[in-house]
Design a protein around this motif. Structure first.
Motif, PDB file in Angstrom:
ATOM      1  N   SER A 294       0.807  -1.219   0.000  1.00  0.00           N
ATOM      2  CA  SER A 294       0.000   0.000   0.000  1.00  0.00           C
ATOM      3  C   SER A 294       0.837   1.264   0.000  1.00  0.00           C
ATOM      4  O   SER A 294       0.368   2.333  -0.414  1.00  0.00           O
ATOM      5  CB  SER A 294      -0.943   0.003   1.210  1.00  0.00           C
ATOM      6  OG  SER A 294      -0.204  -0.095   2.413  1.00  0.00           O
ATOM      7  N   ASN A 297       3.895   1.413  -4.611  1.00  0.00           N
ATOM      8  CA  ASN A 297       3.165   0.836  -5.733  1.00  0.00           C
ATOM      9  C   ASN A 297       3.146   1.823  -6.898  1.00  0.00           C
ATOM     10  O   ASN A 297       3.589   2.958  -6.762  1.00  0.00           O
ATOM     11  CB  ASN A 297       1.748   0.476  -5.295  1.00  0.00           C
ATOM     12  CG  ASN A 297       0.972   1.678  -4.778  1.00  0.00           C
ATOM     13  OD1 ASN A 297       0.651   2.585  -5.538  1.00  0.00           O
ATOM     14  ND2 ASN A 297       0.677   1.701  -3.475  1.00  0.00           N
ATOM     15  N   ASN A 299       0.906   3.601  -8.221  1.00  0.00           N
ATOM     16  CA  ASN A 299       0.003   4.740  -8.027  1.00  0.00           C
ATOM     17  C   ASN A 299      -1.263   4.656  -8.891  1.00  0.00           C
ATOM     18  O   ASN A 299      -1.437   3.739  -9.697  1.00  0.00           O
ATOM     19  CB  ASN A 299       0.714   6.094  -8.206  1.00  0.00           C
ATOM     20  CG  ASN A 299       1.126   6.384  -9.645  1.00  0.00           C
ATOM     21  OD1 ASN A 299       0.334   6.284 -10.577  1.00  0.00           O
ATOM     22  ND2 ASN A 299       2.396   6.738  -9.826  1.00  0.00           N
ATOM     23  N   THR A 300      -2.118   5.644  -8.734  1.00  0.00           N
ATOM     24  CA  THR A 300      -3.434   5.603  -9.382  1.00  0.00           C
ATOM     25  C   THR A 300      -3.378   5.734 -10.896  1.00  0.00           C
ATOM     26  O   THR A 300      -4.337   5.399 -11.580  1.00  0.00           O
ATOM     27  CB  THR A 300      -4.338   6.720  -8.826  1.00  0.00           C
ATOM     28  OG1 THR A 300      -3.689   7.976  -9.005  1.00  0.00           O
ATOM     29  CG2 THR A 300      -4.625   6.511  -7.357  1.00  0.00           C
ATOM     30  N   ASN A 301      -2.293   6.228 -11.440  1.00  0.00           N
ATOM     31  CA  ASN A 301      -2.201   6.393 -12.888  1.00  0.00           C
ATOM     32  C   ASN A 301      -1.624   5.182 -13.601  1.00  0.00           C
ATOM     33  O   ASN A 301      -1.764   5.069 -14.814  1.00  0.00           O
ATOM     34  CB  ASN A 301      -1.345   7.621 -13.222  1.00  0.00           C
ATOM     35  CG  ASN A 301      -2.040   8.914 -12.888  1.00  0.00           C
ATOM     36  OD1 ASN A 301      -3.247   9.024 -13.049  1.00  0.00           O
ATOM     37  ND2 ASN A 301      -1.287   9.887 -12.399  1.00  0.00           N
ATOM     38  N   ASN A 302      -0.961   4.305 -12.871  1.00  0.00           N
ATOM     39  CA  ASN A 302      -0.232   3.235 -13.528  1.00  0.00           C
ATOM     40  C   ASN A 302      -0.598   1.824 -13.072  1.00  0.00           C
ATOM     41  O   ASN A 302      -0.274   0.860 -13.761  1.00  0.00           O
ATOM     42  CB  ASN A 302       1.273   3.421 -13.313  1.00  0.00           C
ATOM     43  CG  ASN A 302       1.798   4.694 -13.927  1.00  0.00           C
ATOM     44  OD1 ASN A 302       1.462   5.778 -13.492  1.00  0.00           O
ATOM     45  ND2 ASN A 302       2.624   4.579 -14.958  1.00  0.00           N
ATOM     46  N   GLN A 306      -6.054  -0.194 -10.908  1.00  0.00           N
ATOM     47  CA  GLN A 306      -6.704   1.068 -11.248  1.00  0.00           C
ATOM     48  C   GLN A 306      -7.267   1.031 -12.665  1.00  0.00           C
ATOM     49  O   GLN A 306      -8.396   1.446 -12.921  1.00  0.00           O
ATOM     50  CB  GLN A 306      -5.712   2.227 -11.104  1.00  0.00           C
ATOM     51  CG  GLN A 306      -5.346   2.559  -9.677  1.00  0.00           C
ATOM     52  CD  GLN A 306      -6.486   3.226  -8.919  1.00  0.00           C
ATOM     53  OE1 GLN A 306      -7.445   3.703  -9.505  1.00  0.00           O
ATOM     54  NE2 GLN A 306      -6.369   3.259  -7.601  1.00  0.00           N
ATOM     55  N   HIS A 307      -6.490   0.527 -13.599  1.00  0.00           N
ATOM     56  CA  HIS A 307      -6.937   0.502 -14.987  1.00  0.00           C
ATOM     57  C   HIS A 307      -7.989  -0.571 -15.232  1.00  0.00           C
ATOM     58  O   HIS A 307      -8.972  -0.352 -15.937  1.00  0.00           O
ATOM     59  CB  HIS A 307      -5.748   0.284 -15.922  1.00  0.00           C
ATOM     60  CG  HIS A 307      -4.856   1.479 -16.042  1.00  0.00           C
ATOM     61  ND1 HIS A 307      -5.249   2.642 -16.641  1.00  0.00           N
ATOM     62  CD2 HIS A 307      -3.571   1.687 -15.629  1.00  0.00           C
ATOM     63  CE1 HIS A 307      -4.256   3.534 -16.609  1.00  0.00           C
ATOM     64  NE2 HIS A 307      -3.239   2.969 -15.992  1.00  0.00           N
ATOM     65  N   GLY A 312     -11.818   1.439  -9.822  1.00  0.00           N
ATOM     66  CA  GLY A 312     -10.681   2.332  -9.950  1.00  0.00           C
ATOM     67  C   GLY A 312     -10.882   3.312 -11.095  1.00  0.00           C
ATOM     68  O   GLY A 312     -11.962   3.881 -11.270  1.00  0.00           O
ATOM     69  N   ARG A 313      -9.825   3.515 -11.885  1.00  0.00           N
ATOM     70  CA  ARG A 313      -9.966   4.339 -13.089  1.00  0.00           C
ATOM     71  C   ARG A 313     -10.946   3.696 -14.064  1.00  0.00           C
ATOM     72  O   ARG A 313     -11.654   4.381 -14.790  1.00  0.00           O
ATOM     73  CB  ARG A 313      -8.600   4.515 -13.758  1.00  0.00           C
ATOM     74  CG  ARG A 313      -7.606   5.335 -12.967  1.00  0.00           C
ATOM     75  CD  ARG A 313      -6.211   5.241 -13.600  1.00  0.00           C
ATOM     76  NE  ARG A 313      -6.234   5.681 -14.974  1.00  0.00           N
ATOM     77  CZ  ARG A 313      -5.897   6.906 -15.388  1.00  0.00           C
ATOM     78  NH1 ARG A 313      -5.511   7.810 -14.501  1.00  0.00           N
ATOM     79  NH2 ARG A 313      -5.940   7.229 -16.642  1.00  0.00           N
ATOM     80  N   LYS A 352      -6.711  -2.240  -6.229  1.00  0.00           N
ATOM     81  CA  LYS A 352      -6.582  -0.936  -6.890  1.00  0.00           C
ATOM     82  C   LYS A 352      -5.131  -0.592  -7.216  1.00  0.00           C
ATOM     83  O   LYS A 352      -4.670  -0.847  -8.309  1.00  0.00           O
ATOM     84  CB  LYS A 352      -7.222   0.172  -6.053  1.00  0.00           C
ATOM     85  CG  LYS A 352      -8.743   0.089  -6.014  1.00  0.00           C
ATOM     86  CD  LYS A 352      -9.330   1.353  -5.403  1.00  0.00           C
ATOM     87  CE  LYS A 352     -10.845   1.287  -5.399  1.00  0.00           C
ATOM     88  NZ  LYS A 352     -11.448   2.504  -4.811  1.00  0.00           N
ATOM     89  N   SER A 353      -4.399  -0.027  -6.271  1.00  0.00           N
ATOM     90  CA  SER A 353      -3.054   0.454  -6.588  1.00  0.00           C
ATOM     91  C   SER A 353      -1.935  -0.500  -6.204  1.00  0.00           C
ATOM     92  O   SER A 353      -0.801  -0.303  -6.623  1.00  0.00           O
ATOM     93  CB  SER A 353      -2.800   1.803  -5.900  1.00  0.00           C
ATOM     94  OG  SER A 353      -3.632   2.801  -6.433  1.00  0.00           O
TER      95      SER A 353
END
Length: 482
Positions: A294, A297, A299-302, A306-307, A312-313, A352-353
């Protein structure tokens, strides 16, 4: 839970060309909590910590922390081409695409870290700071990591799937460039051939297999997140499958698959595929993944979760084509997919991340052997059918296979390749498996207005970043079509 500590082996890792370095190339001292390279590699404890630090480099957010797996799969048939990665997914990127440039640099940053570590332990061995046995183990870890990065880099940027006499691979950089030589020597790196690249990958993995530990004691975390002898054997089974050396695929897979008399048996299939990812440290199937937590990691963009994750994204959705590969009772559909707001998402990545990024697991090794047996023997091989059935019935208990199900070896091979799609989806295999089996990309994936790309195609290879091509002054040859 125990987590591998982050270690920054260098102030920042140098990329392929001098002017792409993210730090002052005239200051080539690596740091470990303020220590120079001389201080790190003159202390056995710091060398041990530096070895762990290489795994943080492997975690690179632009590369094998999850992005590479996404690039491979977004170019296949099982996800709808994501808008966020549109040019890559639709086979129409330009050579100045920033996402591709970040991935290229991320790959060579990790390679640089491995090369820098290898150089450091060379000196430590010469000065008797570490023993030959310690050196062998450390070098095996560095070469294992380097081989993984080169495998994906070669298959993304190498001219793997076009008919040429000496197809170009990627630059093989096996030394770290210091401040001065980064300006004079780094730009001189040319692209090695595909065969030369595979020779290096196999050499690194063979050394790793010979010198890595069988395990890290009862440390469940390290046994899945740190290189082991089994991880090298598993990767060799994949690499030899790609190069068509089927005897060696089978030989390496057999080191991990239980024999009829009960040999091996270190790994086993988990109850469901989702269980593999839900609790990586307790999985009996993970051979090697890139670990996350946690606090550390992509992160939220990668991050994968998330994807892919619906919460997530959520910018990558599962194609109808893939959904139709699975029966209504298949747990890869009932548990592995999730419907939300009219779309279907992959449910493997739920953290998620900080989902671990997959590299290789036991189910793949089983399918590697099955594919190799059929391609080698060109018959409906009973062992191949048994392996196929074991993987499939884990998720779909109503369906088992027997040799009577297949009239020809071609039918069996096609079913094994379909099983790879069902089983290994969203883990970084899709387009690689298509291309190496001489399959192209159908038109209109996910409803997108995208023309078909038949095999072979220059566009299966990503463009070398134009910035590096230009700085190399003609020495770094661009892929055709860009």
């Amino acid at each position: 839970m125990k987590y591998i500590k982050k270690l920054i082996l260098s102030a920042a890792a140098c990329t392929l060309l001098a002017s792409s370095c993210t730090f002052d190339v005239l200051d080539d001292n690596p740091y470990y909590m303020g220590d120079s390279a001389d201080q790190i590699f003159s202390d056995p404890k710091k060398i041990s910590a530096a070895a762990v630090g290489m795994y943080d480099a492997l975690q690179n957010a632009e590369y094998l922390g999850g992005r590479t797996q996404i690039y491979v799969d977004s170019r296949g048939l099982d996800v709808n081409p994501p808008t966020y990665f549109g040019p890559i997914a639709n086979f129409n990127p330009t050579a100045n695409n920033s996402t591709i440039e970040n991935a290229w640099q991320g790959a060579y940053r990790t390679i640089y870290e491995c090369n820098l570590f290898l150089q450091g332990i060379d000196g430590a061995l010469a000065s008797s700071i570490i023993t030959q046995e310690e050196y062998n183990g450390y070098a095996a870890e560095a070469k294992f990591i380097r081989s993984i990065v080169y495998f994906y880099t070669l298959n993304l940027w190498g001219q793997m799937y076009v008919a040429k006499t000496e197809n170009l691979g990627v630059p093989l950089i096996l030394i770290p460039y210091d401040g001065g030589s980064a300006f004079t020597d780094a730009p001189k790196n040319t692209r090695s051939t595909i065969n030369q690249c595979y020779d290096q990958i196999i050499s690194d993995l063979t050394y790793a297999e010979e010198n890595l530990k069988p395990n890290w004691g009862d440390d469940d975390y390290s046994n899945r997140a740190r290189a082991t002898k089994s991880a090298a054997q598993a990767m060799l089974s994949r690499v030899y499958l790609y190069t068509g050396d089927y005897d060696k695929v089978i030989a390496n897979a057999d080191k991990l698959i239980p024999s009829a008399d009960g040999g091996a048996g270190k790994y086993a299939l988990d109850l469901t595929v989702v269980d593999v990812f839900a609790s990586p440290t307790s999985s009996s199937e993970i051979i090697f993944f890139v670990a996350m937590n946690s606090a550390d990691n992509p992160n939220t963009n990668n991050a994968l979760g998330q994807h892919y994750g619906a919460s997530g994204r959520a910018d990558i959705t599962v194609s109808e084509v893939y959904q139709n590969l699975l029966s209504a009772k298949d747990t890869r559909k009932t548990k592995g997919l999730l419907s939300k707001d009219g779309a279907v998402y992959c449910n493997k990545y739920q953290k998620k991340s900080f989902d671990w990024a997959p590299i290789i697991r036991y189910a793949e090794v089983m399918l590697n052997k099955a594919e190799a047996l059929v391609k080698k023997n060109k018959q409906v091989d009973a062992t191949a059918v048994k392996l196929l059935s074991s993987v499939h019935s884990r998720s779909d208990a109503d369906k088992t296979y027997t040799t009577a199900d297949f009239a020809t070896s071609e039918q069996l091979l096609e079913e094994i390749l379909l099983e790879r799609r069902r089983e290994l989806a969203f883990e970084g295999h899709a387009s690689f498996d298509l291309f190496r089996n001489k399959k192209g990309i159908s038109a209109g994936r996910g409803g997108a207005i995208v023309p078909a790309i038949d095999y072979p195609s220059d566009y299966f290879a990503l463009p070398i970043p134009s910035s590096d091509v230009e700085k190399a002054g003609g020495l770094l040859v661009q892929n055709n079509g860009y």
